[in-house]
Design a protein around this motif. Structure first.
Motif: not given
Lengths: 130, 187
Positions: B129, A118, A81, A52-53, B124-127, B121, A84, A77-78
């Motif tokens: 999952i 996500i 967010e 997702p990232g 989850t997104i950066c490191c 969050i 948020l 998505l990033f």
């Protein structure tokens, strides 16, 4: 354990987060994605799939160059967010003044919607390859 | 670690954590202090104390007995006994900004523990999952547990969310330099 944050504690946290954010911004603004210095995603290296990232670092770089469109293209998505996360930080800082905001943002349904977003995002971006 | 508490305007301490539960009249709104805290806090705001207290079935928060006692003696006005930690310090901290969201008696509920959603969050997104998703799931459990009055469960979910956020960030930080080295070599 849950620290009891005083005003000074909150202020120190804001200053520390600010310094780290500025340092990261400077680093990503000055280093090109093509340089090879960007850390790579372990998930992508292992599976070949986008996590997702994936694209976040290129998105930060594009955003700092003022190219909002390219940033969305790298990881929409990033980008979505970021507001948020700012809102969550705000509600944490001012939880005494805006207790209702904190309650809405910590609502289980709300959090599960984020989680579902996500997961769906990850599936969709891998199917359509973006 | 030693704890000091104030019940019915009388300061008690030093006490061990385990001794706190057996103090008559202790509740989540009881002022508590231990070394390292800059000000008096409440039993409900300190998870380890809250956990000890909630281990006792008769100490539900929002209980009437305490509510009445407090309405008669509002905070900030009374002197709190022969405190060597300074009554002024205690009196000042109550009723001002720091506890402005704090409702005395009746619903003397402790604050909801942090759910670390923002950090979960980011994790989850950066490191990393899988561990970030675990953190988000625990973050989601904090509010419902708190809402049904199960403070101990809310604290547990909170600390698990915190744990998985830390695990994610540590994994990410360990991985980042390795991957950069790898990608430099593979170019």
């Amino acid at each position: 354990m849950q620290p009891v944050l005083t005003r000074r504690g909150k202020l120190l946290t804001v200053v520390a987060v600010g310094i780290v954010a500025v340092a990261i911004a400077i680093a990503y603004a000055s280093v090109e994605p093509s340089s090879g210095y960007y850390p790579r995603c372990a998930f992508k290296m292992l599976t070949g799939l986008s996590c997702p990232g994936c694209g976040s670092q290129r998105a930060i770089h594009a955003l700092l160059q003022g190219d909002f469109r390219a940033a969305i293209g790298f990881n929409a998505l990033f980008i979505a967010e970021i507001p948020l996360l700012l809102l969550l930080g705000f509600s944490w800082l001012f939880r005494d003044r805006f207790p209702r905001l904190g309650r809405v943002l910590s609502n289980q349904f709300f959090i599960l919607v984020i989680l579902a977003t996500i997961i769906i995002w990850t599936i969709v971006r891998n199917i359509f390859d973006f | 670690m030693k704890y000091w508490i104030i019940i019915d305007n009388v300061q008690r301490g030093p006490l061990e954590l385990e001794e706190l539960a057996s103090q008559p009249g202790i509740s989540f709104s009881t002022p508590v202090w231990h070394e390292g805290l800059s000000d008096w806090s409440t039993a409900g705001a300190l998870p380890e104390v809250a956990a000890v207290i909630s281990g006792q079935p008769r100490q539900q928060f929002g209980g009437q007995p305490y509510g009445q006692a407090y309405t008669q003696q509002p905070y900030g006005q009374q002197a709190y006994g022969q405190s060597q930690y300074g009554q002024q310090q205690y009196n000042q901290s109550y009723g001002q900004q720091q506890y402005s969201g704090w409702q005395p008696p009746g619903d003397g509920q402790p604050k909801m523990p942090n759910n670390y959603l923002a950090l979960a969050i980011i994790a989850t997104i950066c490191c990393c999952i899988p561990t970030g998703i675990v953190a988000i799931i625990y973050a989601a459990k904090v509010s419902p547990a708190y809402m049904r009055g199960d403070y101990a469960a809310a604290v547990e979910a909170s600390s698990k969310a915190q744990l998985w956020v830390i695990v994610s960030f540590v994994a990410g930080l360990i991985w980042a330099p390795f991957s950069a080295i790898f990608s430099l070599f593979s170019m």
